[in-house]
Write a protein that holds these residues in place. Structure first.
Motif, PDB file in Angstrom:
ATOM      1  N   ASP A   1       0.813  -1.216   0.000  1.00  0.00           N
ATOM      2  CA  ASP A   1       0.000   0.000   0.000  1.00  0.00           C
ATOM      3  C   ASP A   1       0.846   1.266   0.000  1.00  0.00           C
ATOM      4  O   ASP A   1       0.361   2.351  -0.320  1.00  0.00           O
ATOM      5  CB  ASP A   1      -0.929   0.013   1.218  1.00  0.00           C
ATOM      6  CG  ASP A   1      -2.081  -0.971   1.054  1.00  0.00           C
ATOM      7  OD1 ASP A   1      -2.337  -1.387  -0.098  1.00  0.00           O
ATOM      8  OD2 ASP A   1      -2.693  -1.325   2.069  1.00  0.00           O
TER       9      ASP A   1
ATOM     10  N   ALA B   1       2.063   6.609  -1.813  1.00  0.00           N
ATOM     11  CA  ALA B   1       0.839   5.843  -1.597  1.00  0.00           C
ATOM     12  C   ALA B   1       0.538   5.025  -2.842  1.00  0.00           C
ATOM     13  O   ALA B   1       0.382   5.582  -3.935  1.00  0.00           O
ATOM     14  CB  ALA B   1      -0.319   6.786  -1.283  1.00  0.00           C
ATOM     15  N   THR B   2       0.481   3.689  -2.684  1.00  0.00           N
ATOM     16  CA  THR B   2       0.128   2.788  -3.797  1.00  0.00           C
ATOM     17  C   THR B   2      -0.951   1.839  -3.283  1.00  0.00           C
ATOM     18  O   THR B   2      -0.720   0.636  -3.169  1.00  0.00           O
ATOM     19  CB  THR B   2       1.367   2.008  -4.285  1.00  0.00           C
ATOM     20  OG1 THR B   2       2.055   1.459  -3.141  1.00  0.00           O
ATOM     21  CG2 THR B   2       2.321   2.900  -5.030  1.00  0.00           C
ATOM     22  N   PRO B   3      -2.111   2.411  -2.982  1.00  0.00           N
ATOM     23  CA  PRO B   3      -3.154   1.607  -2.326  1.00  0.00           C
ATOM     24  C   PRO B   3      -3.563   0.413  -3.177  1.00  0.00           C
ATOM     25  O   PRO B   3      -3.740   0.541  -4.383  1.00  0.00           O
ATOM     26  CB  PRO B   3      -4.317   2.599  -2.148  1.00  0.00           C
ATOM     27  CG  PRO B   3      -4.020   3.743  -3.060  1.00  0.00           C
ATOM     28  CD  PRO B   3      -2.536   3.792  -3.239  1.00  0.00           C
TER      29      PRO B   3
END
Lengths: 366, 366
Positions: A114, A134-136
């Protein structure tokens, strides 16, 4: 010639980012390319992609790193406005967040969970800093809803993280050996904490000076002389200059702090007491800083979480690793954590957005 | 969303050009796209491709025309800076030259010989104007060495051409019926030519006013009142307002002219007498124009080539269709020709350059 580049906003700056594989390696040729691409010779940069202001005439060259402790090596360039010059020696936290987002977007660093950590090495100064993108859901973000003071534009949340920032300049976190003391500045004694985290800082309590640290930039103007005195005295106390050396105005950073309180930002937005953990007003040379510098934010948050400092005394009690700083430009959120080996990591929350991918055509290089 | 666009400099403006097939046709949706692409809501346009100045916050939508008399239809947009507004009603000669180069570069208009004519129809005002793009050897130009006053940047030579520009506003080339006369302005009689070509113009002889028309912008400042008086009187004489109507300051254009002479531009460059055919200083509302407006250049050149005018009396003798105007910003070259049917075409020499091709990413449109 033509060259590929990506325009990314990092916080309140716009930076054109170039892949290291697309540009000349030789520094002089690279400079000629940037000068032509930006139209730097013209004071309006009318014949290139530059924006003709200091925050919109920035560039970086980004490539994979061969170092064990970094994913990305980058060069940061401040491109001349109305002059054929490129300055490589400074760094830019805003562009660093842009670079972190670019690295993930372009696949230079694989997405990992994430939040994807991008370990960056700034070739100009040797600094190491991390971007936490942020890499949800493990996906590369196209947009996000984070903001930074200074613009209402939204972007992908990117934390800019400083590792082991304690004592970098003076060798110790509290260079005078104490966490809180009275400092003789001008003709009076001022209650301060002197700390070296991110940068050397001297922080005075606003209350004893008749202030609250919620003042507007305008309201603080009559008090700048006092703070300049505090800075000059602290430089000696922190070992940053000898008493017989001339006063320098860039170090340490100086500011005043106060407890959480309702206040207004300089552009008139209301900030509630419950939305900040302390309020702060910093100086930048001879003026009030419109927000707060990134390295100052690191020092403030560190001081707020260290028991016994004047900053922790005024800050909201019971802080647990997150410090929300009330600045003239709005709230800056800083996260402090520790890894298993006791290394402290301080992360300032920022936002970035990819604006455009382009092929830039330059006039014949001279 | 994402949208393709090309950044082209036309003269001293930068314009992002969009293909009509790539953008929404519905005006409201198109406006939302441009506002988002430029980051218009922010006064620094920090979250988009806008340049945050009036000459760098311009856009155009360009497509093939269905009209018999045009190759290209275009919309011109002045995009808001710090406000969510798009203004469609004005035109921009600089962007028109950019559009002509774009049309040839992108193959919207096939190259035809050493100069390719691009017949353009401005949808905002209905104006027809032609771009004459240098395509030496029948090739699409990548770069050129033409310049315009206001920047040293080089570009592809593009002539901007006005067809049948005579009498467009008043119905006749010389609205007062004579080519040269004494006009009562304020408390004195001033020797003028009043002409309607490109725009209605009143041109006074510099000499009788104690001037040379080689003055710097600063030197002319004390004389602005006299020229404003001339403009007010000429408006009545040319039938542009009734004597009892309030004075308007936009029409006619007013200026002073003098014979060729050595002089310096406002940025200090020396211009020799032999490099100009006359010198001119125009007003723009209440200030000296830093160069000369495109439509004023059309009127000046027409007046210089028409026998019996005050302008032809001061201009270099023996002019043959090319008039070089000495302005405060440098030399502007105008070409006047006639087709077989007696239609007069007046062409102002400009320069344009393609700066970048891009894919622009906008935040979610609201």
């Amino acid at each position: 010639m033509d060259v590929k580049a990506t325009l990314v906003r990092g916080g309140t700056s716009k930076c054109w980012l170039f892949s290291a594989v697309d540009v000349p390696r030789e520094r002089g040729t690279l400079e000629a390319l940037l000068l032509a691409a930006y139209g730097a010779a013209d004071s309006r940069q009318i014949d290139g992609v530059g924006g003709a202001t200091s925050t919109t005439s920035k560039a970086a060259v980004v490539g994979r790193s061969r170092r064990d402790d970094a994913d990305i090596d980058y060069l940061f360039a401040q491109v001349g406005i109305g002059e054929r010059s490129v300055e490589w020696g400074s760094n830019c936290g805003n562009c660093a967040t842009a670079i972190a987002l670019y690295a993930v977007t372009k696949g230079l660093v694989p997405v990992a969970g994430d939040v994807t950590r991008v370990r960056m090495h700034h070739l100009g100064t040797g600094a190491r800093l991390d971007g936490l993108v942020a890499t949800p859901g493990g996906a590369v973000p196209v947009e996000g809803h984070a903001t930074v003071p200074g613009t209402e534009a939204e972007g992908v949340p990117v934390g800019l993280s400083f590792l082991d920032a304690d004592g970098r300049t003076t060798g110790s976190l509290f260079p005078t050996g104490v966490r809180r003391e009275l400092l003789r500045a001008g003709s009076r004694d001022v209650e301060v904490t002197m700390i070296d985290a991110g940068a050397p800082l001297v922080l005075a309590a606003a209350g004893p000076l008749g202030l609250t640290a919620t003042e507007t930039v305008e309201e603080l103007a009559p008090h700048l002389g006092d703070l300049i005195d505090v800075r000059a005295a602290a430089a000696v106390a922190m070992g940053l200059r000898r008493p017989d050396e001339p006063v320098r105005h860039a170090v340490p950073k100086v500011g005043i702090v106060g407890p959480p309180a309702d206040h207004k930002t300089d552009d008139g937005r209301v900030v509630l007491e419950e939305d900040v953990d302390l309020v702060v007003r910093m100086l930048s040379m001879f003026d009030v800083h419109p927000v707060i510098g990134l390295t100052s934010a690191v020092g403030l948050a560190t001081a707020a979480l260290e028991g016994g400092t004047l900053v922790s005394a005024v800050a909201r009690p019971g802080l647990d690793g997150v410090v929300r700083l009330g600045t003239p430009g709005g709230v800056v959120t800083v996260t402090v954590s520790e890894d298993g080996d006791g290394h402290r990591e301080v992360t300032v929350q920022r936002a970035a957005r990819v604006i455009a991918d382009a092929t830039i055509y330059t006039p014949e290089l001279v």
